[in-house]
Design an enzyme around this catalytic site. Structure first.
Site, PDB file in Angstrom:
ATOM      1  CD  GLU A 193      -0.358  -5.940  -4.487  1.00  0.00           C
ATOM      2  OE1 GLU A 193      -0.577  -5.734  -5.606  1.00  0.00           O
ATOM      3  OE2 GLU A 193       0.937  -5.520  -4.004  1.00  0.00           O
ATOM      4  CD  GLU A 194       4.139  -5.222  -3.215  1.00  0.00           C
ATOM      5  OE1 GLU A 194       4.616  -5.754  -4.257  1.00  0.00           O
ATOM      6  OE2 GLU A 194       4.404  -4.011  -3.248  1.00  0.00           O
TER       7      GLU A 194
ATOM      8  CG  HIS B  27       8.782  -3.219  -5.892  1.00  0.00           C
ATOM      9  ND1 HIS B  27       8.192  -4.542  -6.596  1.00  0.00           N
ATOM     10  CD2 HIS B  27       7.639  -2.927  -5.470  1.00  0.00           C
ATOM     11  CE1 HIS B  27       6.925  -4.746  -6.213  1.00  0.00           C
ATOM     12  NE2 HIS B  27       6.720  -3.588  -5.574  1.00  0.00           N
TER      13      HIS B  27
ATOM     14  CG  ASP C 256       1.904  -6.804   1.407  1.00  0.00           C
ATOM     15  OD1 ASP C 256       0.939  -6.214   1.094  1.00  0.00           O
ATOM     16  OD2 ASP C 256       2.294  -7.686   0.733  1.00  0.00           O
TER      17      ASP C 256
ATOM     18  CG  ASP D 149       4.088  -0.459  -3.923  1.00  0.00           C
ATOM     19  OD1 ASP D 149       2.561  -0.488  -3.884  1.00  0.00           O
ATOM     20  OD2 ASP D 149       4.489  -1.656  -4.765  1.00  0.00           O
TER      21      ASP D 149
ATOM     22  CD  GLU E 264      -0.928  -1.272  -6.039  1.00  0.00           C
ATOM     23  OE1 GLU E 264       0.275  -0.811  -5.796  1.00  0.00           O
ATOM     24  OE2 GLU E 264      -1.001  -2.208  -5.387  1.00  0.00           O
TER      25      GLU E 264
ATOM     26  CG  HIS F  36      -0.407  -3.475  -0.910  1.00  0.00           C
ATOM     27  ND1 HIS F  36       1.148  -3.542  -0.548  1.00  0.00           N
ATOM     28  CD2 HIS F  36      -0.614  -3.228  -2.112  1.00  0.00           C
ATOM     29  CE1 HIS F  36       1.402  -2.730  -1.563  1.00  0.00           C
ATOM     30  NE2 HIS F  36       0.844  -2.710  -2.615  1.00  0.00           N
TER      31      HIS F  36
END
Length: 384
Positions: free
Chosen positions: A138-139, A353, A73, A104, A167, A71
């Site tokens: 995805e997020e 994150h 995003d 990520d 990931e 991903h």
């Protein structure tokens, strides 16, 4: 500038990090990647949906198909004053590359691309096909991203043989962990109905909190299954309980409870739903219950993909990897519908994150080398 911060993978990772692709905004990342892959003979298909950007790219028309998935995003940066450098200005310090998405998972995407570039340059006539499946959703809620590409592929009978989702799975050092499966996720929104009234006259009311409490205790005490070799036992957790008006003299009329199962492959969503209703009905509750299945469990055994990736890790960084199914859900849950062997592998996840998200400089080019060795093992006649 060190060698680690001057390689092709590092450079592309920085280009991607500099694009503020907060979900579901792709911010041009897919166009950048397609421009890199076009000279290699890839065919491209955009499967955009409801403002989400999705890319399916494939080189070759035969099996086996090895797909890299990921991903573009990222999650929001959060308070900027918590960052030591701007989150969308890739910055090197202390042996780390900092920026939102560094771990990520923009470094993984960059590593996919540079691994493919080297592999195709050296082996233009490789067997099978190379594919990329990338999304900008995805997020977020993940309802218009990878799942839409999978639906399109399934609709025309197109399947994958192997898929590596980039990931960030490593825990302490690059290569120490491969995710070879994920638990399923089943959520419930329960509304227990009572009768509102004054706390001084409970005989004229029905307190839904009191009525639900014994059922809550029973549900929390159930051992839903024993798990298996790869999965821990299924868990049931309450995440929210809400009732009342905020006043201390009013018995509430309803109680809303949000809960979630993280379930192993030995249990099914239907079985968990049925067992939950049995408990609630046994306690005589007046209730409504809405269910949401956000992901079925999937598991990849010790087959060709796990072996190829494990060998690539050992040969590149000298680490004996471990298989794990811990953690939350990923887009692997969708891809497993059209692919028998799905794993996740990427850099260390300690800062994902968080403010000051980063990836180790000395892990960037080795990550690309691991992906390239995996290509060698699966798409060359002799696996070398």
């Amino acid at each position: 500038m060190t060698h680690a911060s001057s390689g092709a993978t590092f450079t592309l990772a920085c280009e991607l990090i500099s694009r503020s692709s907060v979900t579901p905004d792709d911010c041009g990342c897919l166009d950048l990647i397609a421009a890199r892959l076009a000279p290699l003979g890839f065919r491209f298909e955009r499967v955009d949906s409801s403002g989400v950007c999705n890319l399916w790219a494939r080189r070759g028309g035969t099996a086996p198909v090895l797909c890299f998935a990921g991903h573009t995003d990222v999650v929001p940066a959060g308070p900027l004053d918590g960052w030591d450098s701007p989150p969308f200005e890739p910055t090197v310090r202390g042996g780390q590359l900092f920026g939102r998405g560094a771990a990520d998972m923009k470094t993984s995407i960059a590593a996919f691309v540079t691994a493919i570039e080297r592999f195709v340059a050296t082996h233009p006539d490789h067997v099978g096909s190379i594919a990329l499946l990338l999304t900008s959703d995805e997020e977020g809620i993940a309802t218009h991203g990878t799942v839409k590409v999978v639906e399109a592929l399934a609709g025309r009978g197109e399947r994958l043989d192997y898929c590596v989702v980039g990931e960030p799975t490593s825990v302490n050092t690059l290569g120490d962990t491969i995710k070879n499966g994920r638990r399923g996720s089943l959520s419930g929104t329960l509304r227990v109905k009572g009768v509102q009234g004054h706390v001084a006259y409970p005989q004229l009311a029905r307190n839904p909190i009191h009525e639900f409490a014994p059922a809550l205790a029973e549900l929390a005490s159930i051992r839903w299954d024993e798990g298996n070799e790869f999965f821990p036992p299924t868990t049931w957790q309450v995440s929210n309980i809400h009732a009342g008006t905020g006043a201390n003299n009013v018995i509430p009329g309803t109680c809303e409870v949000l809960f979630n199962f993280r379930f192993a492959s030995v249990s099914s969503a239907d079985e968990l739903r049925q067992r939950t209703h049995v408990v609630l009905d046994r306690h005589g509750l007046d209730y409504e219950l809405d269910w949401h299945l956000s992901g079925k469990p999937f598991l990849t055994g010790r087959g060709k993909l796990v072996e190829a990736l494990s060998d690539a890790i050992r040969d590149t960084v000298g680490v004996e990897t471990e298989l794990s199914t811990s953690g939350g859900t990923s887009d692997g849950r969708f891809i497993a519908d059209i692919c028998n062997e799905v794993v996740e592998f990427g850099p260390v996840n300690a800062t994902i994150h968080k403010v000051n998200e980063s990836v180790a400089l000395d892990a960037i080019e080795p990550l690309s080398a691991i992906y390239e060795r995996t290509l060698n093992a699966l798409l060359l006649p002799n696996g070398d």
